[in-house]
Write a protein that holds these residues in place. Structure first.
Motif, PDB file in Angstrom:
ATOM      1  N   VAL A  25      17.415  17.217 100.006  1.00  0.00           N
ATOM      2  CA  VAL A  25      18.026  18.510 100.090  1.00  0.00           C
ATOM      3  C   VAL A  25      19.321  18.145 100.774  1.00  0.00           C
ATOM      4  N   LYS A  26      20.175  19.047 100.794  1.00  0.00           N
ATOM      5  CA  LYS A  26      21.520  18.931 101.439  1.00  0.00           C
ATOM      6  C   LYS A  26      21.732  19.841 102.630  1.00  0.00           C
ATOM      7  N   LYS A  27      22.744  19.385 103.543  1.00  0.00           N
ATOM      8  CA  LYS A  27      22.857  19.996 104.640  1.00  0.00           C
ATOM      9  C   LYS A  27      23.427  21.471 104.442  1.00  0.00           C
ATOM     10  N   GLY A  28      23.127  22.399 105.084  1.00  0.00           N
ATOM     11  CA  GLY A  28      23.563  23.767 105.045  1.00  0.00           C
ATOM     12  C   GLY A  28      22.585  24.516 104.019  1.00  0.00           C
ATOM     13  N   GLN A  29      21.802  23.961 103.082  1.00  0.00           N
ATOM     14  CA  GLN A  29      20.775  24.321 102.290  1.00  0.00           C
ATOM     15  C   GLN A  29      19.607  25.380 103.186  1.00  0.00           C
ATOM     16  N   ILE A  30      19.280  26.321 102.486  1.00  0.00           N
ATOM     17  CA  ILE A  30      17.931  27.391 103.053  1.00  0.00           C
ATOM     18  C   ILE A  30      16.643  26.557 102.644  1.00  0.00           C
ATOM     19  N   VAL A  31      15.724  26.408 103.388  1.00  0.00           N
ATOM     20  CA  VAL A  31      14.291  25.980 102.918  1.00  0.00           C
ATOM     21  C   VAL A  31      13.299  26.689 103.578  1.00  0.00           C
ATOM     22  N   ARG A  32      12.175  26.338 103.016  1.00  0.00           N
ATOM     23  CA  ARG A  32      10.804  26.681 103.887  1.00  0.00           C
ATOM     24  C   ARG A  32       9.961  25.528 103.887  1.00  0.00           C
ATOM     25  N   VAL A  33       8.964  25.608 104.535  1.00  0.00           N
ATOM     26  CA  VAL A  33       8.226  24.348 104.590  1.00  0.00           C
ATOM     27  C   VAL A  33       6.667  24.859 103.631  1.00  0.00           C
ATOM     28  N   GLU A  34       6.406  23.737 102.862  1.00  0.00           N
ATOM     29  CA  GLU A  34       5.243  23.962 102.048  1.00  0.00           C
ATOM     30  C   GLU A  34       3.884  23.711 103.266  1.00  0.00           C
ATOM     31  N   LYS A  35       3.168  24.996 103.182  1.00  0.00           N
ATOM     32  CA  LYS A  35       1.863  24.957 104.053  1.00  0.00           C
ATOM     33  C   LYS A  35       0.874  23.813 103.972  1.00  0.00           C
ATOM     34  N   GLU A  36       0.454  23.598 102.782  1.00  0.00           N
ATOM     35  CA  GLU A  36      -0.603  22.774 102.406  1.00  0.00           C
ATOM     36  C   GLU A  36      -0.136  21.101 102.788  1.00  0.00           C
ATOM     37  N   LYS A  37       1.250  21.052 102.579  1.00  0.00           N
ATOM     38  CA  LYS A  37       1.581  19.640 102.976  1.00  0.00           C
ATOM     39  C   LYS A  37       2.067  19.501 104.304  1.00  0.00           C
ATOM     40  N   TYR A  38       2.380  20.230 105.016  1.00  0.00           N
ATOM     41  CA  TYR A  38       2.456  20.441 106.501  1.00  0.00           C
ATOM     42  C   TYR A  38       1.106  20.420 107.309  1.00  0.00           C
ATOM     43  N   LEU A  39       0.200  21.115 107.004  1.00  0.00           N
ATOM     44  CA  LEU A  39      -1.164  21.047 107.728  1.00  0.00           C
ATOM     45  C   LEU A  39      -1.990  19.640 107.190  1.00  0.00           C
ATOM     46  N   ASN A  40      -1.740  19.026 106.470  1.00  0.00           N
ATOM     47  CA  ASN A  40      -2.282  17.744 105.981  1.00  0.00           C
ATOM     48  C   ASN A  40      -1.245  16.475 106.651  1.00  0.00           C
ATOM     49  N   SER A  41      -0.055  16.871 107.251  1.00  0.00           N
ATOM     50  CA  SER A  41       0.691  15.721 107.782  1.00  0.00           C
ATOM     51  C   SER A  41       0.304  15.087 109.185  1.00  0.00           C
ATOM     52  N   VAL A  42       1.035  14.244 109.352  1.00  0.00           N
ATOM     53  CA  VAL A  42       1.058  13.441 110.645  1.00  0.00           C
ATOM     54  C   VAL A  42       1.679  14.345 111.717  1.00  0.00           C
ATOM     55  N   ASN A  43       2.576  15.084 111.248  1.00  0.00           N
ATOM     56  CA  ASN A  43       3.573  15.810 112.108  1.00  0.00           C
ATOM     57  C   ASN A  43       2.511  17.015 112.767  1.00  0.00           C
ATOM     58  N   TYR A  44       1.759  17.710 111.668  1.00  0.00           N
ATOM     59  CA  TYR A  44       0.805  18.622 112.284  1.00  0.00           C
ATOM     60  C   TYR A  44      -0.345  18.074 113.209  1.00  0.00           C
ATOM     61  N   LEU A  45      -0.958  17.104 112.607  1.00  0.00           N
ATOM     62  CA  LEU A  45      -2.016  16.437 113.526  1.00  0.00           C
ATOM     63  C   LEU A  45      -1.688  16.008 114.892  1.00  0.00           C
ATOM     64  N   SER A  46      -0.279  15.441 114.931  1.00  0.00           N
ATOM     65  CA  SER A  46      -0.053  14.903 116.349  1.00  0.00           C
ATOM     66  C   SER A  46       0.297  16.128 117.177  1.00  0.00           C
ATOM     67  N   VAL A  47       0.654  17.244 116.829  1.00  0.00           N
ATOM     68  CA  VAL A  47       0.551  18.494 117.746  1.00  0.00           C
ATOM     69  C   VAL A  47      -0.655  18.812 118.440  1.00  0.00           C
ATOM     70  N   GLY A  48      -2.124  18.763 117.603  1.00  0.00           N
ATOM     71  CA  GLY A  48      -3.194  18.966 118.075  1.00  0.00           C
ATOM     72  C   GLY A  48      -3.575  20.724 118.269  1.00  0.00           C
ATOM     73  N   MET A  96       8.274  17.977 102.195  1.00  0.00           N
ATOM     74  CA  MET A  96       7.480  18.869 102.402  1.00  0.00           C
ATOM     75  C   MET A  96       8.308  20.257 102.565  1.00  0.00           C
ATOM     76  N   LEU A  97       9.608  20.126 102.133  1.00  0.00           N
ATOM     77  CA  LEU A  97      10.560  21.340 102.253  1.00  0.00           C
ATOM     78  C   LEU A  97      10.603  22.057 100.774  1.00  0.00           C
ATOM     79  N   ILE A  98      10.663  23.103 100.718  1.00  0.00           N
ATOM     80  CA  ILE A  98      10.960  23.921  99.413  1.00  0.00           C
ATOM     81  C   ILE A  98      12.277  24.697  99.566  1.00  0.00           C
ATOM     82  N   LYS A  99      13.009  24.651  98.588  1.00  0.00           N
ATOM     83  CA  LYS A  99      14.258  25.161  98.524  1.00  0.00           C
ATOM     84  C   LYS A  99      13.958  26.824  98.110  1.00  0.00           C
ATOM     85  N   SER A 100      14.834  27.351  99.131  1.00  0.00           N
ATOM     86  CA  SER A 100      14.653  29.002  99.057  1.00  0.00           C
ATOM     87  C   SER A 100      15.905  29.717  98.797  1.00  0.00           C
TER      88      SER A 100
END
Length: 108
Positions: A25-48, A96-100
């Motif tokens: 993606v590029k700087k200034g672009q508008i995005v959303r987070v893909e839910k399935e990828k985020y919930l299965n990621s280390v980023n989400y699991l590390s939060v607890g 895990m980002l989706i262009k919006s």
């Protein structure tokens, strides 16, 4: 960086990290987070948070703006800020980002 010669022409072969960087993606672009990828990621699991936690739904439903891009050893990450949500920006992997759609308002 290595050079290869093909039929009298020189072509440059970039390392994997640079070819990956140009596809993101590029700087200034508008995005959303893909839910399935985020919930299965280390980023989400590390939060607890438990799986039914609803406090992060804004990252899937609302649109965020890419403020900065960085390439770390683990891959490319984007600094995302959600407009209108009183929260700090977050570093998330670009895979895990989706262009919006574009926003109708400006960041303050």
């Amino acid at each position: 960086m290595k050079m290869e010669k093909t039929r009298g022409m020189k072509t440059v072969v970039f390392p994997y990290i640079f070819t990956f960087f140009f596809r993101a993606v590029k700087k200034g672009q508008i995005v959303r987070v893909e839910k399935e990828k985020y919930l299965n990621s280390v980023n989400y699991l590390s939060v607890g948070h438990p799986p039914y936690y609803k406090g992060l739904d804004y990252i899937y439903e609302d649109r965020g703006e890419v403020l900065d891009l960085r390439v770390f050893e683990t891959g490319e990450y984007a600094l995302i800020a959600w407009v209108g949500i009183p929260t700090a920006p977050a570093w998330l992997p670009t895979d895990m980002l989706i262009k919006s759609d574009k926003l109708d308002y400006e960041r303050i």
